[in-house]
Write a protein that holds these residues in place. Structure first.
Motif, PDB file in Angstrom:
ATOM      1  N   THR A 142      63.392 114.086  97.123  1.00  0.00           N
ATOM      2  CA  THR A 142      62.146 113.994  97.883  1.00  0.00           C
ATOM      3  C   THR A 142      62.124 115.006  99.018  1.00  0.00           C
ATOM      4  N   ALA A 143      60.986 115.687  99.146  1.00  0.00           N
ATOM      5  CA  ALA A 143      60.780 116.620 100.252  1.00  0.00           C
ATOM      6  C   ALA A 143      59.582 116.158 101.072  1.00  0.00           C
ATOM      7  N   ALA A 144      59.669 116.321 102.376  1.00  0.00           N
ATOM      8  CA  ALA A 144      58.552 115.999 103.270  1.00  0.00           C
ATOM      9  C   ALA A 144      57.911 117.293 103.729  1.00  0.00           C
ATOM     10  N   VAL A 145      56.588 117.329 103.632  1.00  0.00           N
ATOM     11  CA  VAL A 145      55.823 118.475 104.120  1.00  0.00           C
ATOM     12  C   VAL A 145      55.156 118.060 105.429  1.00  0.00           C
ATOM     13  N   LEU A 146      55.417 118.797 106.479  1.00  0.00           N
ATOM     14  CA  LEU A 146      54.837 118.522 107.791  1.00  0.00           C
ATOM     15  C   LEU A 146      53.845 119.632 108.105  1.00  0.00           C
ATOM     16  N   ALA A 194      56.738 114.703  98.688  1.00  0.00           N
ATOM     17  CA  ALA A 194      56.596 115.183  97.305  1.00  0.00           C
ATOM     18  C   ALA A 194      57.868 114.851  96.537  1.00  0.00           C
ATOM     19  N   LYS A 195      57.696 114.332  95.338  1.00  0.00           N
ATOM     20  CA  LYS A 195      58.825 114.005  94.468  1.00  0.00           C
ATOM     21  C   LYS A 195      59.146 115.201  93.564  1.00  0.00           C
ATOM     22  N   LEU A 196      60.420 115.535  93.457  1.00  0.00           N
ATOM     23  CA  LEU A 196      60.870 116.634  92.615  1.00  0.00           C
ATOM     24  C   LEU A 196      61.786 116.102  91.509  1.00  0.00           C
TER      25      LEU A 196
END
Length: 348
Positions: free
Chosen positions: A148-152, A165-167
């Motif tokens: 999981t990545a967080a976009v700020l 976003a799930k990868l």
């Protein structure tokens, strides 16, 4: 609807007295209000005339009268003194409340709504600034889970929004930094309308061979861009409704209204700079007799505007509540645009 001066004074007095305790106003109480300068018999005649005009109502078998929705509308449009201001002590109290708030736009709107709800004892709605051309000024990307990545995203108005976003794989060292660089190259300082799907895919391909696997992160960033111009709605003090006990049917409608975010935004979006007073009887979708909505636009700088509104009983003390709402709108706009209550730029 022209009515003579004495009828206007009687209507103004009944609105004031009824707002104090919610009890029907009789001629005896009205005579005391006027210092016995007018007889009870004369006042009964004036009250009967106002009732015939539809400006007063006689609930049940009570001898007293209460303002009708038509009477409140006449009072608001013709008799309410709109020049009233807060005292210096009240201004200082409001300013101190804002000094203690977080100046991120989303948190600021919610904090302002909560503070005004506490001060007035009513329900308060506040929206963040709205702009069709809102853009993102900066992106950051960070890993927050194994896949999981967080976009700020920092908006052009200074707000901060995040989305995950799930990868299908674990980010490697340097991936988050390269993703942030790609997002800042392709999606900053653009409105959502300027961004096409081919541009998003080109951004993913710009990550190098196999860059398409990073598309979920780029898609999350695009979602943040689309949401940036949409106002968030914050509702505070709903429990205060119990303090003025609307009728059961009206209470049910009011709860439905609070749950309809689009309707709330629509009804607290003034069409002018003036404070708007909307009576519950005038709302065809959510007819709520005995309820009213006051709303005021605030200017957040850069052409951005939001709104703050109060939902309370029709018999509220408008002379006290409206100045509080207007001063909160002024301070909210100043804080949103990065200025103090004295109009000076905040220290970085």
């Amino acid at each position: 609807m022209p009515i003579d001066d004495r009828k206007q004074r009687v209507l103004r007095a009944i609105v004031s007295l009824y707002s104090d305790d919610g009890e029907p106003v009789g001629s005896g109480l009205l005579a005391e209000h006027f210092g016995r300068a007018v007889s009870s018999a004369t006042l009964r005649n004036e009250m009967a005339a106002l009732t015939k005009l539809g400006l007063l109502e006689q609930p049940h078998t009570s001898a007293g009268r209460v303002p009708s929705a038509k009477g409140y509308r006449y009072y608001i449009d013709n008799l309410l003194d709109t020049s009233l201001k807060l005292s210096e002590s009240e201004k200082r109290a409001a300013e101190q409340a804002f000094r203690e708030m977080d100046y991120d736009p989303e948190r600021l709107a919610q904090s302002a709504a909560r503070a005004l709800a506490d001060w007035t004892g009513y329900t308060v709605v506040a929206t963040t600034p709205k702009s069709e051309d809102m853009c993102i000024a900066h992106f950051e990307v960070m890993q927050v889970g194994r896949y999981t990545a967080a976009v700020l995203a920092v908006t052009g108005a200074g707000g901060v929004r995040t989305r995950t976003a799930k990868l299908d794989f674990e980010l490697r060292p340097g991936d988050a930094e390269r993703l942030a660089q790609t997002l800042n190259e392709h999606l900053t300082f653009r409105s959502a309308a300027d961004v096409s799907q081919p541009l998003l895919h080109a951004a993913a391909e710009g990550m190098g061979a196999g860059g398409a696997v990073f598309y979920p992160v780029i898609s999350a960033a695009y979602t943040l861009l689309k949401e940036a111009g949409r106002p968030n709605v914050y509702l505070e003090g709903q429990q205060n409704v119990l303090g003025y006990s609307p009728q059961e049917e009206c209470l049910r409608t009011l709860m439905e209204f609070f749950g309809d975010e689009e309707a709330v935004k629509r009804f607290i979006s003034p069409k002018s700079e003036r404070t708007t007073v909307l009576l519950g009887d005038e709302m065809p979708e959510y007819r709520m007799p005995g309820v009213c909505i006051l709303s005021k636009r605030y200017v957040a700088g850069g052409g951005l505007t939001g709104a703050i509104g109060i939902v309370g009983p029709t018999r509220m003390r408008y002379r006290e509540v409206i100045p509080r709402l207007e001063y909160f709108a002024l301070l909210l706009g100043q804080c949103m645009s990065g200025k103090t209550e004295h109009g000076q730029r905040q220290e970085e």
